[in-house]
Design a protein around this motif. Structure first.
Motif, PDB file in Angstrom:
ATOM      1  N   ILE A  31      40.639  67.959 -17.530  1.00 10.16           N
ATOM      2  CA  ILE A  31      40.684  66.549 -17.123  1.00 10.16           C
ATOM      3  C   ILE A  31      40.391  66.439 -15.631  1.00 10.16           C
ATOM      4  O   ILE A  31      39.599  65.603 -15.187  1.00 10.16           O
ATOM      5  N   VAL A  32      41.039  67.297 -14.853  1.00  8.06           N
ATOM      6  CA  VAL A  32      40.863  67.280 -13.400  1.00  8.06           C
ATOM      7  C   VAL A  32      39.410  67.558 -13.031  1.00  8.06           C
ATOM      8  O   VAL A  32      38.836  66.903 -12.149  1.00  8.06           O
TER       9      VAL A  32
ATOM     10  N   ARG B 209      40.682  60.410 -15.189  1.00  8.98           N
ATOM     11  CA  ARG B 209      41.368  61.381 -14.338  1.00  8.98           C
ATOM     12  C   ARG B 209      42.462  60.723 -13.508  1.00  8.98           C
ATOM     13  O   ARG B 209      43.588  61.222 -13.438  1.00  8.98           O
TER      14      ARG B 209
END
Length: 382
Positions: free
Chosen positions: A102-103, A111
């Motif tokens: 996700i990051v 995010r």
């Protein structure tokens, strides 16, 4: 044994001390109770988030700290393992396998919404890759996502998902293309999405304090905006994520060995047989010496790979080796620890009994020992 201080900076000691105090205050007094209950309070995520533990290694802009500082994560992970429950550490740390994609690759809106909530402990993150039909054969996963306007329709199932019961967000591997590794994508799927159901909590040999579940998707509609990275590029994201997971598992194995060795040494000094402490018998002295040697070698090798990762080097082969060395070492040391303690080591109130059970998953999770050997062989050109 060595203190390995050449790998750690002064601020790593501060992190270690802070996490140690957290464990002593918030986990250690209750860990036996939570083990028997096969779970720990959700509130612990909020406490760990407030203490800054969950955010270690993540960007400050998203609520984290010490981004890119591999040994900050090492120090925190080792101290968390001091609680003596691998299951609790796995459950509390499930964000570390679900959140990095996700990051790195999610759309900014996703995010910014998700990461800070997870790092604060408000929300819980899980990674959903494994399927009952494939196990470690990630490239053969069957859960399918078909584009339907501004959504994907997802059908399939996952199993053995850590934090599967209580998670709010799931990073899910799906097939969006042709068979094989080139047809895999990652989607963020949120609890409560229509067509997504969480199955029963699975009963396990060890890691009792972590919840492990099956997940089911039946025409589950997921917004296209929840695609993580590019379509059909999920396999590369998964493989990159695996390197950190394998380091984490090697660290868990080494700390399992460390605690088992400490318990064995304490027992050998205190327990008497035939008129003297059992540690005075040569056969036991030599066994303890071998245990200490094996651990020293495993930890040094693991730290070397962590140092290379911190320097931005690729360690695909070496981290697979480190995981195998560490888990093999933990297999031997936990076995020997139970043997040294004898009947006491077989009792549920004994820490080494739990270490022995919890250890068994470490050479399976994150890619089995056999898969690690396939990776190593491939990196050798075989």
């Amino acid at each position: 044994m060595s203190d390995f201080q050449e790998y750690f900076e002064p601020h790593h000691k501060l992190i270690r001390d802070s996490v140690r105090r957290f464990v002593e205050r918030e986990i250690a007094p209750f860990v036996d109770e939570w083990e028997e209950a096969e779970g720990f309070p959700r509130e612990l995520y909020l406490k760990a988030g407030a203490a800054g533990i969950l955010g270690i290694g993540y960007p400050e802009a998203l609520g984290g700290s010490h981004e890119g500082d591999v040994f900050a994560k090492v120090a925190a992970s080792e101290e968390l393992m001091r609680c003596g429950s691998g299951g609790l550490v796995a459950g509390l740390g499930s964000l570390d396998i679900g959140l990095p994609p996700i990051v790195k690759w999610a759309q900014p809106s996703v995010r910014e919404r998700v990461v800070s909530q997870v790092l604060s402990g408000e929300k819980i993150m899980a990674l959903a890759i494994t399927e009952s039909s494939g196990g470690s054969d990630v490239a053969n996963l069957q859960t399918r996502a078909v584009r339907d306007g501004d959504c994907y329709r997802v059908n399939g199932s996952k199993t053995f998902i850590t934090s599967g019961i209580r998670a709010d967000y799931y990073t899910v591997a799906v097939r969006t293309g042709e068979p094989g590794f080139a047809g895999i994508s990652l989607l963020l799927i949120e609890k409560g999405t229509q067509g997504f159901t969480v199955g029963r909590q699975l009963k396990k040999m060890g890691w009792w304090a972590s919840d492990t579940a099956e997940l089911f998707f039946e025409d589950c509609r997921v917004p296209v905006a929840n695609l993580i990275g590019a379509e059909n590029m999920g396999f590369a994201c998964i493989m990159g994520n695996f390197q950190n997971e394998r380091l984490a598992l090697a660290l868990m194995a080494n700390m399992t060995s460390q605690m088992a060795l400490e318990q064995s040494l304490e027992w050998a000094r205190q327990r008497e047989a035939f008129g003297k402490p059992i540690g005075k018998f040569q056969v036991l002295k030599h066994r303890l010496a071998e245990m200490a040697t094996q651990l020293e070698v495993s930890r040094e090798f693991t730290y070397r790979q962590a140092a290379k990762m911190a320097a931005g080097k690729s360690v695909i082969k070496e981290i697979s080796m480190a995981k195998n060395v560490a888990t093999d070492t933990a297999d031997r040391i936990t076995y020997d620890a139970v043997q040294i303690l004898g009947g006491a080591g077989y009792m549920r109130e004994s820490l080494v009994e739990r270490l022995y059970r919890d250890n068994r998953i470490l050479s399976i999770g994150g890619g089995t020992r056999e898969v690690m050997n396939e990776i190593i062989a491939k990196q050798m050109g075989l």
